[in-house]
Design an enzyme around this catalytic site. Structure first.
Site, short mmCIF file in Angstrom:
data_model
loop_
_atom_site.label_atom_id
_atom_site.label_comp_id
_atom_site.label_asym_id
_atom_site.label_seq_id
_atom_site.Cartn_x
_atom_site.Cartn_y
_atom_site.Cartn_z
N ARG A 60 0.82 -1.20 0.00
CA ARG A 60 0.00 0.00 0.00
C ARG A 60 0.87 1.27 0.00
O ARG A 60 0.69 2.16 -0.84
CB ARG A 60 -0.87 -0.03 1.25
CG ARG A 60 -1.84 1.06 1.45
CD ARG A 60 -2.44 0.88 2.86
NE ARG A 60 -2.74 -0.53 3.06
CZ ARG A 60 -3.93 -1.07 2.83
NH1 ARG A 60 -4.92 -0.31 2.43
NH2 ARG A 60 -4.13 -2.36 3.04
N THR A 61 1.79 1.34 0.94
CA THR A 61 2.66 2.52 1.03
C THR A 61 3.55 2.63 -0.19
O THR A 61 3.75 3.72 -0.75
CB THR A 61 3.54 2.42 2.31
OG1 THR A 61 2.68 2.36 3.44
CG2 THR A 61 4.45 3.62 2.44
N LYS A 90 25.68 -11.31 3.62
CA LYS A 90 25.87 -11.73 5.00
C LYS A 90 26.36 -10.59 5.88
O LYS A 90 27.35 -10.69 6.57
CB LYS A 90 26.82 -12.93 5.06
CG LYS A 90 26.14 -14.16 4.46
CD LYS A 90 27.12 -15.27 4.21
CE LYS A 90 26.41 -16.38 3.44
NZ LYS A 90 27.31 -17.24 2.70
N ARG A 111 11.72 1.78 3.43
CA ARG A 111 10.95 1.14 4.50
C ARG A 111 11.87 0.15 5.19
O ARG A 111 12.51 -0.67 4.50
CB ARG A 111 9.77 0.38 3.89
CG ARG A 111 8.97 -0.43 4.89
CD ARG A 111 7.90 0.41 5.51
NE ARG A 111 6.87 -0.33 6.15
CZ ARG A 111 5.65 0.15 6.34
NH1 ARG A 111 5.33 1.35 5.90
NH2 ARG A 111 4.74 -0.56 6.97
N HIS A 139 6.82 7.25 10.71
CA HIS A 139 6.20 7.08 9.39
C HIS A 139 5.69 8.48 9.01
O HIS A 139 4.48 8.72 8.98
CB HIS A 139 5.06 6.08 9.50
CG HIS A 139 4.54 5.60 8.18
ND1 HIS A 139 5.06 6.02 6.97
CD2 HIS A 139 3.52 4.76 7.87
CE1 HIS A 139 4.38 5.43 5.99
NE2 HIS A 139 3.45 4.68 6.51
#
Lengths: 313, 313, 313
Positions: A60-61, A90, A111, A139
């Site tokens: 969605r974002t 790694k 994100r 956010h």
């Protein structure tokens, strides 16, 4: 050309009243221009590349940011699999990943699952970084679009009475919105939640310091007639030790059509979405329901930030 | 319009000295044009579609190719999930997948887990195929960008002394770079590695055949002052049977700031990235550190190949 | 500007003969225009955004739609991970997801694991929804491209004899194609399958009602010389209770070069792909092999639908 002093957007605290006004004014421009077919801004970011660097999926974002970039004529490289960046290695540092991204993209939307990651990336990035949510952290674009939705409806934020309902302890959105509301005068806030998920004292302390009166309670019905905005959130079962407590609580915070009738005629209902059953679908047709418009406003806010950070507003 | 006889790029062995010169010259053009805002090449591939067909994720490589295509005005269809192509079909051949892709895209960038896959796809593809790494096999664009980074810095590759450090047995990049260096004259190569991950004898034999002198050893310190380029790679714990051997080895091949001081003033440090601790972050500020520039050069090399293969250079 | 009364495309049953003619004519236009470099339609959807909302991966179908959108100058937001939309939300409705997508995209291409999902989404979506396959339900663009491939080759569909071979019980494509063939006159259909995967009686009943003669049998060889089109499908091992039955059946329905020789000279072989061994690679060079062209036709059909639904044809 709007003045914009920020190079990155990683937390709501970067925004003072002036900056909020700038962002909202550009978002207004974007909204109007979109309705007119994108004549002014439809190519504003042509030739620019945005990287969606998602260390965890949030379709969605991601879609909201990507649609914003595309509406401005820009293009996109995208992954919801960015952990692979480091797992393959790694242990590659966020520092290296960010520096490498600087070779590919003009702006980075990140994100991440760890709070503080976006700010860390911003510190080493030549390209602007926008935080699209970092774990339990920030956010900021959600906070901006929430406030923008209020401003868009009421024209003036000052003097509004805002109720925040549901899980106020773990909800990022209500914490950030409370913070941003202190930038306006005459605000009153009502926290309505089960006792196990009350708003934390850091925010309450900040409201006190900034002189914003707030009340706290568990009863939604008594608050509804008094406020201009009801900001609903999900209550999660995991918060409750005793299942019966949950069952009892959750019913109290469902905004049924009957409850909506107790609201002022020109009040608005907001929700960051996704919703569960806290707002029944029957409420969607009520003119006070603004949560889908709120989601849509995310597009304009993100268009505005992309343009401002890339000096194209 | 540059002459370019290749239809596909699947292995470093396709490149003779003339072809290398062509690719590097176009990459130079791309670099200059990008710095000037993309006036010449910004629309060179407008209307063309590149398919990123990744049978295993490699976000970094994928982003580099996709940014290259977008910088040229082209567009992209992309998956890191291409194994599903065949798993859904419970056994579709690479042959069928490639032929179907020919209906959608003008050029295919393929990452595969099996060596030889890109060449197999190229054999049946009407559209150009670029190998973006096939298992233990080839990763030719990495080899090209490595060599380009050397040429870009020194202008002339002939007569350079190059050290390759770390895991030389399993590292695709050092194998391909060794191969390509034979196209130049007066080259000397120094292989520096723990004894368990020495360069394989096929490459050494090839160097002998081509008259390129090489030395082999385990001591980095003695080599550092003698070379123009130090190409570092990761050493992986899995290579060592006795954990203590690893612990001892890995420390010897960390290019600390103290070790960097032993290098010539105009030498360069390279690394294919991602790095672990073999180059501490403190070295990044040293003017000899060229590994981020090396990653950036990948963009220009890939832009050059896309244009050359699509006759747009 | 073609007339197109549909707002969404969710099932083959939406198409009558007039609509089929419209879609195929626009697909013809697309094909010709693509061959001429996209002069007419290359920017037909510039500024429009298509969302690929895939609740399960289907790289092939997704790429076909996305290439179609890009060829028309449009742009794309995409996920093969759309279940996350709801899983993150622990139960968000398709209704909410669709309404939110309406804020981002001008047209939605949806793949879903549950039959009926696309139609449900269409009912609440302001933007056109195209069904890209919903579980055991519909995959209307596949049905259209199948029929278009027949029409494209024979110019006239009326009076053709069509054999459908393999798993007719579970195969979506043969069911939809049978349905659409009733829109033409003089059609004869031959169902050839192992007895465990015969065509279901609903389709047979519909053919009877529409006056389309059909035969049913297990023997491929006797049918091959009689038909204009052989539509092959995969037979899946899971359908058989006794493994030996499968082994015996599967061999009977492999269209070997020897069997192809029994076909009419101007007949065509089709397959929805991916194939397993039911059509050996040796057949690909036969001029009657049309399955790769069929996949390619998917591009033109999808370009046509995108343009028609967005009023740009």
């Amino acid at each position: 050309m709007a003045e914009f002093p920020l190079k990155h957007v990683y937390e709501a605290q970067q925004f003072d009243r002036n900056l909020l006004d700038t962002v909202f004014q550009v978002a207004d421009d974007m909204k109007r221009d979109m309705e007119e077919g994108g004549r002014r801004y439809g190519q504003a970011l042509a030739g620019r590349i945005m990287a969606s660097l998602f260390y965890e999926p949030s379709t969605r974002t991601r879609f909201s940011f990507e649609a914003a970039m595309l509406r401005l004529g820009g293009s996109i490289i995208t992954t919801e699999n960015a952990r692979e960046f480091s797992s393959a290695a790694k242990g590659e540092s966020l520092y290296d990943s960010t520096r490498i991204m600087n070779g590919y993209a003009d702006i980075i939307v990140m994100r991440h699952h760890e709070a503080g990651s976006a700010e860390k990336a911003a510190q080493v990035s030549a390209a602007p970084v926008i935080n699209a949510g970092d774990g339990a952290g920030q956010h900021p674009t959600q906070a901006l679009l929430d406030l923008y939705t209020i401003k868009d409806h009421f024209a003036e934020v000052n003097k509004l009475k805002v109720a925040m309902v549901g899980d106020l302890k773990y909800g990022r959105t209500v914490r950030s919105l409370s913070y941003l509301l202190t930038k306006y005068s005459g605000i009153q806030i009502f926290f309505v939640s089960p006792s196990v998920c009350r708003m934390e004292s850091d925010i309450k302390g900040y409201l006190d310091k900034e002189g914003v009166p707030w009340e706290e309670g568990t009863d939604l019905d008594s608050v509804l007639p008094r406020v201009d905005c009801v900001y609903m959130t999900r209550i999660q079962r995991e918060r409750f030790i005793v299942p019966e407590d949950y069952d009892q609580a959750v019913g109290k915070y469902i905004l049924t059509p009957e409850k909506v009738m107790k609201m002022k005629a020109d009040a608005i209902i907001m929700h960051p979405l996704p919703r569960l059953n806290e707002i029944p679908q029957a409420v969607d047709a009520d003119p006070r329901a603004h949560y889908f418009e709120q989601a849509q406003n995310g597009l304009y806010i993100r268009m505005a930030l992309l343009c401002l950070l890339l000096n194209a507003a």
